[in-house]
Write an enzyme that holds these catalytic residues in place. Sequence first.
Site, PDB file in Angstrom:
ATOM      1  N   ASP A 216      -3.005   6.004  53.784  1.00  0.00           N
ATOM      2  CA  ASP A 216      -4.328   5.759  53.492  1.00  0.00           C
ATOM      3  C   ASP A 216      -4.260   4.029  53.774  1.00  0.00           C
ATOM      4  OD1 ASP A 216      -6.966   4.909  51.674  1.00  0.00           O
ATOM      5  OD2 ASP A 216      -6.611   6.946  50.795  1.00  0.00           O
ATOM      6  N   HIS A 239      -5.053   3.810  57.129  1.00  0.00           N
ATOM      7  CA  HIS A 239      -6.827   3.525  57.150  1.00  0.00           C
ATOM      8  C   HIS A 239      -7.046   2.017  57.328  1.00  0.00           C
ATOM      9  CE1 HIS A 239      -7.543   7.612  54.893  1.00  0.00           C
ATOM     10  NE2 HIS A 239      -6.819   7.659  55.920  1.00  0.00           N
TER      11      HIS A 239
END
Length: 390
Positions: A216, A239
């Site tokens: 993430d 991310h």
Amino acid sequence: MAYYLILTLSTIFLLHSSFAARLSINVQRLGAKADGKTDVSKVFLRAWNSACASRKPAQIYVPRGRYLIRSPIVFNGRNCKRSMFIRIEGTIVASTDYNLLGKHGNWIKFERVNGLAISGGNIDAKGAALWNCKKSGKNCPTGATSIGFYSSTNVVVSRLTSINSQLFHMIVYKCRDVNLRGIKILARGSSPNTDGINVQFSSGVSILNSGISTGDDCVSIGPGTTNTWIENVSCGPGHGISIGSLGRNSKEPGVQNLTVKSVTFRNTDNGVRIKTWARSSNGFVRNVLFKNIVMSNVKNPVIIDQDYCPNNQNCPGKVSGIKISNIRYQNIRGSSATPVAVQFQCSMKYPCSGIRLQDVSLTYKNQAAKASCAYVGGTASGVMKPSSCL
């Protein structure tokens, strides 16, 4: 920013200069077994309480070996008489039964500590089994953050490695003057919701000289975060570095005075991102600098997304109330994995203002990339590839 950096360096000096006169507490001498099978929670808490009660600086020493902490553990510094020091040479491991942690918010939690230095060591949450459970679609617990710092001040964490967290690797919540340096975070790119470092409602946080590989956000900046400095960090997979998501609640404090400098992104879903919910909010993002950033095969190198609405629930047809202003992008270069390398999708009701691009050079498949703008105002100067849409 200069004052903040001087304050942080002074904090580090004061914490470490008192090591010479410290009391050393070896957890093995208190009975902790380094076999990775015997729960050491009670021994670690006994060591903490002894150090906390000491009238002279005390260091908790965790020698080499593997130390099992089966259930959530809380180190409370409310009654500590001096700064706390923890030196870790071993690895702290979780149980293979993810249910022992998965229904709790945190695995290892520090709260209300004024003056804390943690140096070295590994923490391994063994999160892969829970990730696989979530991937299968079964009814699984949410998972626990591996290590959290809450309502604390003057915290220094150096050379700590977090491996395979169930959820976030590290969280800084309602803290002041926190220095994270030489941090390593490791989890596979498909691991769900394993943010590297999450900062919320905190001020004076610095993240330096660290490497983050996770599933993430490498770093996520939540509401109420001010005076934050991120420098010399490598990110990927993951991310990217995200401000947000913001605006989940109608009333929340804003984000301001953030510097992200000398960061490298490799094969990430995003580079530098600002993300807000498409719903009413009184929040804001202002005074942010992204400088000397290198992108390598990044899907969204530069992005502001104010239309965030996961699963199209509670926000279809609405617009973001987050006000974004004075965001600077300087010396951003490298390669995009998608044709649109710069995307500003701002709020129709509160357009972004004061967006400044300077010396941006991003390519897509060795050719010119594209830029896309909606409801945004600002200026561009210097080298501009792709051509500015401001």
